[in-house]
Design a protein around this motif. Structure first.
Motif, PDB file in Angstrom:
ATOM      1  N   ALA A   7       7.515   3.964  -5.536  1.00 27.74           N
ATOM      2  CA  ALA A   7       6.152   3.992  -6.077  1.00 27.74           C
ATOM      3  C   ALA A   7       6.064   2.940  -7.166  1.00 27.74           C
ATOM      4  CB  ALA A   7       5.809   5.375  -6.626  1.00 27.74           C
ATOM      5  N   ASP A  58       0.834  -1.199   0.000  1.00 27.42           N
ATOM      6  CA  ASP A  58       0.000   0.000   0.000  1.00 27.42           C
ATOM      7  C   ASP A  58       0.875   1.257   0.000  1.00 27.42           C
ATOM      8  OD1 ASP A  58       0.932   0.271   2.622  1.00 27.42           O
ATOM      9  OD2 ASP A  58      -0.871  -0.608   3.491  1.00 27.42           O
ATOM     10  N   ARG A  59       0.198   2.413  -0.094  1.00 25.94           N
ATOM     11  CA  ARG A  59       0.912   3.680  -0.207  1.00 25.94           C
ATOM     12  C   ARG A  59       1.772   3.968   1.026  1.00 25.94           C
ATOM     13  NH1 ARG A  59       2.370   5.888  -4.387  1.00 25.94           N
ATOM     14  NH2 ARG A  59       0.290   5.462  -5.248  1.00 25.94           N
ATOM     15  N   GLU A  60       1.262   3.685   2.210  1.00 20.43           N
ATOM     16  CA  GLU A  60       2.018   3.957   3.441  1.00 20.43           C
ATOM     17  C   GLU A  60       3.322   3.168   3.459  1.00 20.43           C
ATOM     18  OE1 GLU A  60       1.519   3.541   8.307  1.00 20.43           O
ATOM     19  OE2 GLU A  60      -0.157   3.049   6.968  1.00 20.43           O
ATOM     20  N   THR A  71      10.941   7.444  -5.645  1.00 25.12           N
ATOM     21  CA  THR A  71      10.287   8.747  -5.602  1.00 25.12           C
ATOM     22  C   THR A  71      11.272   9.846  -5.216  1.00 25.12           C
ATOM     23  OG1 THR A  71       9.607   8.317  -3.312  1.00 25.12           O
ATOM     24  CG2 THR A  71       8.039   7.768  -5.069  1.00 25.12           C
ATOM     25  N   ASN A 130       5.760   4.661   0.919  1.00 26.20           N
ATOM     26  CA  ASN A 130       6.330   5.930   1.361  1.00 26.20           C
ATOM     27  C   ASN A 130       7.494   5.722   2.319  1.00 26.20           C
ATOM     28  OD1 ASN A 130       4.528   7.392  -0.177  1.00 26.20           O
ATOM     29  ND2 ASN A 130       3.081   7.739   1.488  1.00 26.20           N
ATOM     30  N   TYR A 150      -1.113   3.891 -10.777  1.00 28.21           N
ATOM     31  CA  TYR A 150      -1.112   4.851  -9.679  1.00 28.21           C
ATOM     32  C   TYR A 150      -1.993   4.385  -8.529  1.00 28.21           C
ATOM     33  CZ  TYR A 150       0.855   7.750 -13.364  1.00 28.21           C
ATOM     34  OH  TYR A 150       1.644   8.234 -14.364  1.00 28.21           O
ATOM     35  N   GLN A 151      -2.109   3.076  -8.355  1.00 28.48           N
ATOM     36  CA  GLN A 151      -2.942   2.582  -7.271  1.00 28.48           C
ATOM     37  C   GLN A 151      -2.318   2.914  -5.917  1.00 28.48           C
ATOM     38  OE1 GLN A 151      -1.529   0.727  -9.727  1.00 28.48           O
ATOM     39  NE2 GLN A 151      -2.820  -1.012 -10.275  1.00 28.48           N
ATOM     40  N   ASP A 152      -3.190   3.060  -4.923  1.00 22.71           N
ATOM     41  CA  ASP A 152      -2.723   3.246  -3.550  1.00 22.71           C
ATOM     42  C   ASP A 152      -2.516   1.913  -2.845  1.00 22.71           C
ATOM     43  OD1 ASP A 152      -2.630   6.014  -3.615  1.00 22.71           O
ATOM     44  OD2 ASP A 152      -4.743   6.209  -3.102  1.00 22.71           O
ATOM     45  N   LYS A 153      -3.065   0.845  -3.423  1.00 24.03           N
ATOM     46  CA  LYS A 153      -2.937  -0.469  -2.811  1.00 24.03           C
ATOM     47  C   LYS A 153      -2.997  -1.520  -3.903  1.00 24.03           C
ATOM     48  CE  LYS A 153      -4.687  -3.068   1.185  1.00 24.03           C
ATOM     49  NZ  LYS A 153      -5.689  -3.086   2.269  1.00 24.03           N
TER      50      LYS A 153
END
Length: 346
Positions: free
Chosen positions: A299, A289-291, A321, A294, A304-307
């Protein structure tokens, strides 16, 4: 008479030296990554002299930098800036891709590393190329398809799913094994999958004789085979159809795995004289996932999915990134039964 002439000559020569000294430009201008050309290089620069600067190896400038020596010192004629010499884009390799691992964006000194796509392996000796003055070093690496070894020819073993014309067995191909003739059973997994690494997920099965007790039961002996109760629970999976409380000898049930889970082994369990037999397992997917990304400064390279859920043995590709990749983990990790080791950029 001669002495006054000599004194006069010495006085005039001294005036010339003073004049030359006054007209000279003592220190050359500083031009980063450049030096004065051999043609215009002088020990002492006088009024009217031109200093032409040439960029260092690996740098280029347009227009070139020129200075003129004047009575007020150096005067700029044309200003250029020496910057790293750009390279043409490195060639792509079929069934693969490259990433910058050292240097700036496609300029002199930049090094790229090539990787093969899923289901392919590199057969070239060198997997890196470096931008030099006029070309990239080394040849473009070659990626060839991975393939699994064919099963051995064993009498009595029936194999379904082999490619035609002895073509290579590519990843994700399934082979199904069964036994020829009565009184035989498959010892091992009856379904094998060729993995992305060119290896089978199970050893090749063999055909074995059934036990004497089972043979005797088929001949109506006094000891009839026992029934089975409810089939065993499959972690992260379920059975197809309606379950019964009792199954007779030889009956079987089919299992399915939950969404995103991958089945390993035979999807069937068979009632064999009171016991359920068969090898069935659901392998976990990986979740990114995005968290989590990060924390690693990465990325998804595509999308561009968050998960994202990644099935067992699937690959996922990342980009930095910020910063560059650190450590030994590649930017294209593989999911193995719920575990994916993410790269880190700094």
């Amino acid at each position: 008479m001669q002495l006054p002439l000599i004194l006069l000559f010495l006085q005039l020569w001294g005036n010339v030296e003073v004049s030359l000294s006054q007209n000279a430009c003592p220190n050359l201008p500083v031009v980063p990554h450049a030096h004065v050309s051999a043609v215009t290089k002088k020990a002492v620069y006088q009024q009217g002299n031109i200093a032409h600067f040439v960029c260092e190896t690996g740098y280029t400038s347009f227009p070139p930098t020129k200075y003129a020596c004047t009575e007020n010192g150096w005067s700029l004629i044309s200003r250029g800036r020496c910057h790293l010499k750009p390279c043409v884009l490195p060639d792509d390799t079929p069934n693969g891709y490259y990433q910058i691992i050292s240097g700036e964006e496609f300029v002199f000194g930049t090094t790229v590393q090539y990787f093969c796509n899923e289901g392919y392996h590199m057969v070239s000796k060198d997997d890196t190329r470096t931008c030099t003055l006029d070309k990239w070093t080394n040849h473009v690496p070659i990626c060839e398809p991975l393939s699994c070894d064919p099963p051995p020819a064993v009498g009595g073993v029936i194999v379904k799913g082999l490619p035609d014309n002895d073509d290579p067995i590519l990843p994700d191909r399934l082979l199904k094994f069964s036994c020829e003739g009565p009184g035989k059973y498959v010892n091992g997994s009856s379904v094998l999958r060729c993995g992305q690494d060119g290896q089978w997920n199970h050893p090749f099965p063999t055909c074995e004789n059934e036990t004497k007790q089972e043979e005797g039961c088929r001949l109506n002996c006094d000891s009839a085979p026992s029934d089975c109760g409810t089939p065993p629970h499959l972690a992260d999976g379920d059975t197809k159809g309606t379950l019964k409380s009792q199954y007779t000898h030889g009956e079987r049930v089919e299992y399915v795995c939950q969404n995103y889970y991958t089945m390993e082994g035979d999807p069937f369990q068979t009632c064999n004289n009171g016991e359920w037999t068969g090898q069935t397992r659901c392998l976990k997917p990986c979740t990114v996932d995005r968290e989590l990304m990060n924390r690693h400064n990465i990325a998804f390279r595509y999308g561009y999915q968050d998960k994202l859920y990644i099935a067992h043995l699937d690959w996922i590709e990342f980009i930095c990134t910020k910063g560059r990749r650190t450590g030994t983990l590649l930017m294209r990790p593989q999911c193995i039964d719920g575990v994916v080791n993410l790269p880190t950029c700094q």
